[in-house]
Design a protein around this motif. Structure first.
Motif, PDB file in Angstrom:
ATOM      1  N   GLU A  65      16.293  23.039  67.896  1.00  0.00           N
ATOM      2  CA  GLU A  65      15.033  23.186  68.509  1.00  0.00           C
ATOM      3  C   GLU A  65      14.598  24.868  68.187  1.00  0.00           C
ATOM      4  O   GLU A  65      15.523  25.743  68.681  1.00  0.00           O
ATOM      5  CB  GLU A  65      14.999  22.675  69.950  1.00  0.00           C
ATOM      6  N   THR A  66      13.507  25.208  67.999  1.00  0.00           N
ATOM      7  CA  THR A  66      13.084  26.473  67.954  1.00  0.00           C
ATOM      8  C   THR A  66      11.325  26.411  67.918  1.00  0.00           C
ATOM      9  O   THR A  66      10.599  25.638  67.439  1.00  0.00           O
ATOM     10  CB  THR A  66      13.474  27.285  66.613  1.00  0.00           C
ATOM     11  N   THR A  67      11.164  27.904  68.412  1.00  0.00           N
ATOM     12  CA  THR A  67       9.723  28.099  68.687  1.00  0.00           C
ATOM     13  C   THR A  67       9.567  29.419  68.053  1.00  0.00           C
ATOM     14  O   THR A  67       8.441  30.059  68.224  1.00  0.00           O
ATOM     15  CB  THR A  67       9.320  28.044  69.934  1.00  0.00           C
ATOM     16  N   GLU A  68      10.459  29.881  67.196  1.00  0.00           N
ATOM     17  CA  GLU A  68      10.733  31.080  66.661  1.00  0.00           C
ATOM     18  C   GLU A  68       9.508  31.114  65.535  1.00  0.00           C
ATOM     19  O   GLU A  68       9.450  30.166  64.690  1.00  0.00           O
ATOM     20  CB  GLU A  68      11.943  31.766  66.108  1.00  0.00           C
ATOM     21  N   GLN A  69       8.644  32.356  65.404  1.00  0.00           N
ATOM     22  CA  GLN A  69       7.694  32.537  64.287  1.00  0.00           C
ATOM     23  C   GLN A  69       8.693  32.863  63.024  1.00  0.00           C
ATOM     24  O   GLN A  69       9.699  33.511  63.033  1.00  0.00           O
ATOM     25  CB  GLN A  69       6.944  33.730  64.661  1.00  0.00           C
ATOM     26  N   PRO A  70       8.304  32.321  61.905  1.00  0.00           N
ATOM     27  CA  PRO A  70       9.105  32.583  60.604  1.00  0.00           C
ATOM     28  C   PRO A  70       8.889  34.067  60.299  1.00  0.00           C
ATOM     29  O   PRO A  70       7.970  34.663  60.231  1.00  0.00           O
ATOM     30  CB  PRO A  70       8.253  31.507  59.718  1.00  0.00           C
ATOM     31  N   PRO A 128       4.081  27.571  63.562  1.00  0.00           N
ATOM     32  CA  PRO A 128       5.355  27.730  64.680  1.00  0.00           C
ATOM     33  C   PRO A 128       5.982  26.549  64.215  1.00  0.00           C
ATOM     34  O   PRO A 128       5.878  25.436  63.941  1.00  0.00           O
ATOM     35  CB  PRO A 128       4.732  27.405  66.104  1.00  0.00           C
ATOM     36  N   VAL A 129       7.431  26.768  64.256  1.00  0.00           N
ATOM     37  CA  VAL A 129       8.438  25.850  63.858  1.00  0.00           C
ATOM     38  C   VAL A 129       8.848  24.729  65.049  1.00  0.00           C
ATOM     39  O   VAL A 129       9.357  25.434  66.026  1.00  0.00           O
ATOM     40  CB  VAL A 129       9.849  26.471  63.294  1.00  0.00           C
ATOM     41  N   LEU A 130       8.574  23.689  64.982  1.00  0.00           N
ATOM     42  CA  LEU A 130       9.004  22.599  65.925  1.00  0.00           C
ATOM     43  C   LEU A 130      10.569  22.573  66.166  1.00  0.00           C
ATOM     44  O   LEU A 130      11.309  22.244  67.275  1.00  0.00           O
ATOM     45  CB  LEU A 130       8.398  21.295  65.714  1.00  0.00           C
ATOM     46  N   TYR A 131      11.500  22.298  64.866  1.00  0.00           N
ATOM     47  CA  TYR A 131      12.760  22.139  64.989  1.00  0.00           C
ATOM     48  C   TYR A 131      13.063  22.253  63.394  1.00  0.00           C
ATOM     49  O   TYR A 131      12.192  22.008  62.458  1.00  0.00           O
ATOM     50  CB  TYR A 131      13.268  20.761  65.420  1.00  0.00           C
ATOM     51  N   GLU A 132      14.187  22.566  63.252  1.00  0.00           N
ATOM     52  CA  GLU A 132      15.021  22.688  61.785  1.00  0.00           C
ATOM     53  C   GLU A 132      16.402  22.293  61.814  1.00  0.00           C
ATOM     54  O   GLU A 132      16.873  22.065  62.576  1.00  0.00           O
ATOM     55  CB  GLU A 132      14.953  24.199  61.402  1.00  0.00           C
ATOM     56  N   MET A 157      10.197  21.735  60.375  1.00  0.00           N
ATOM     57  CA  MET A 157       9.371  20.969  60.544  1.00  0.00           C
ATOM     58  C   MET A 157       8.316  21.683  61.592  1.00  0.00           C
ATOM     59  O   MET A 157       8.571  22.175  62.553  1.00  0.00           O
ATOM     60  CB  MET A 157       9.921  19.442  61.586  1.00  0.00           C
ATOM     61  N   THR A 158       7.050  21.461  61.212  1.00  0.00           N
ATOM     62  CA  THR A 158       5.953  22.050  62.066  1.00  0.00           C
ATOM     63  C   THR A 158       4.988  20.888  62.203  1.00  0.00           C
ATOM     64  O   THR A 158       5.103  19.688  61.574  1.00  0.00           O
ATOM     65  CB  THR A 158       5.358  23.150  61.243  1.00  0.00           C
ATOM     66  N   ALA A 159       3.746  20.943  62.932  1.00  0.00           N
ATOM     67  CA  ALA A 159       2.810  20.144  63.358  1.00  0.00           C
ATOM     68  C   ALA A 159       1.949  19.876  62.102  1.00  0.00           C
ATOM     69  O   ALA A 159       1.161  18.995  62.028  1.00  0.00           O
ATOM     70  CB  ALA A 159       1.912  20.774  64.523  1.00  0.00           C
TER      71      ALA A 159
END
Length: 239
Positions: free
Chosen positions: A3-8, A31-35, A104-106
């Motif tokens: 899980e992550t909310t870090e900006q790319p 924003p990245v939801l998970y990777e 994965m993003t929204a």
């Protein structure tokens, strides 16, 4: 999967061959939801490598069996060495495992695909290629003009290796329109095809076993107008 909310972060080439799609650059702003990251071996890679190297091994067998003396260990042993080296180079340098990193993003999913080749492999292969050239040229005086084929092969391989760089493909697929989700559970893979196929977006998603259902459900929920079809074989799935 993490899980992550870090900006790319901004992506730089860093002297490597990078290829970007417009979708990747656009989705990278989200924003990245998970990777997750996954490594996969190319299909039939050992078979192809065996065929490529087998040509030289066959030449070694033919010349050795027809030799007046020396048998299998005559001077034409260079053909055997070249065959083995060529097969290994094709497997680990020309058709290496592929490393995928998905985010994965929204608004879509974007990923990088790259050859997994450590720099030390290039160094070793360049050295072997150079030795093949020297050894094959010396063998010309021992076993005749046939060894020139080995010298030529060594020169070609050394040239190819010297100019090789890892390739990194940056691709993305935005959640929009309608199309098809093709799934194949044996490789835990999902293909995204937007319609019409000739102009629509395309993406391939590979996951770990424990992440497959989550990713599939998220894609299906984000692409409600996409038809889900299940491939019956790897050939039908196309990977």
């Amino acid at each position: 999967m993490s899980e992550t909310t870090e900006q790319p972060q901004n992506v730089e080439a860093d002297g490597v061959n990078h290829y970007y799609s417009e979708q990747y650059l656009e989705l990278q702003k989200e924003p990245v939801l998970y990777e997750w990251e996954i490594e996969r071996q190319r299909r039939d890679v050992w078979l192809v490598s065996g065929i490529v190297g087998g040509v030289f091994i066959l030449m070694w067998l033919c010349t050795s069996l027809s030799a007046d003396r020396g048998g299998f260990f005559s001077g034409n042993i260079f053909f055997l060495v070249i065959g083995v080296v060529t097969a290994l180079q094709n497997r680990y340098l020309f058709a290496p495992n592929q490393l995928y990193h998905y985010r994965m993003t929204a608004k879509g999913i974007y990923y990088t695909q790259q050859d997994k080749i450590p720099e030390v492999a290039y160094t070793i292969a360049r050295g072997i290629g150079g030795l093949l050239i020297v050894g094959s040229i010396i063998a010309v005086g021992l076993v005749g003009p046939l060894a020139l084929a080995g010298a030529g092969a060594g020169a070609f391989l050394a040239f190819k290796i010297t100019n090789m760089k890892p390739r990194v493909f940056h691709s993305g697929c935005q959640f929009k329109g309608y199309g098809e989700l093709s799934i194949f559970r044996d490789v835990y893979g999902i293909k995204i095809r937007e319609m019409p196929r000739d102009t629509g977006q395309y993406g391939i998603v590979l996951t770990h076993k424990e992440d497959y259902e989550r990713v599939l459900n998220d894609l299906a929920r984000s692409l409600p107008d996409y038809q889900i079809t299940e491939a019956e074989s790897r050939k039908e799935f196309g990977y």
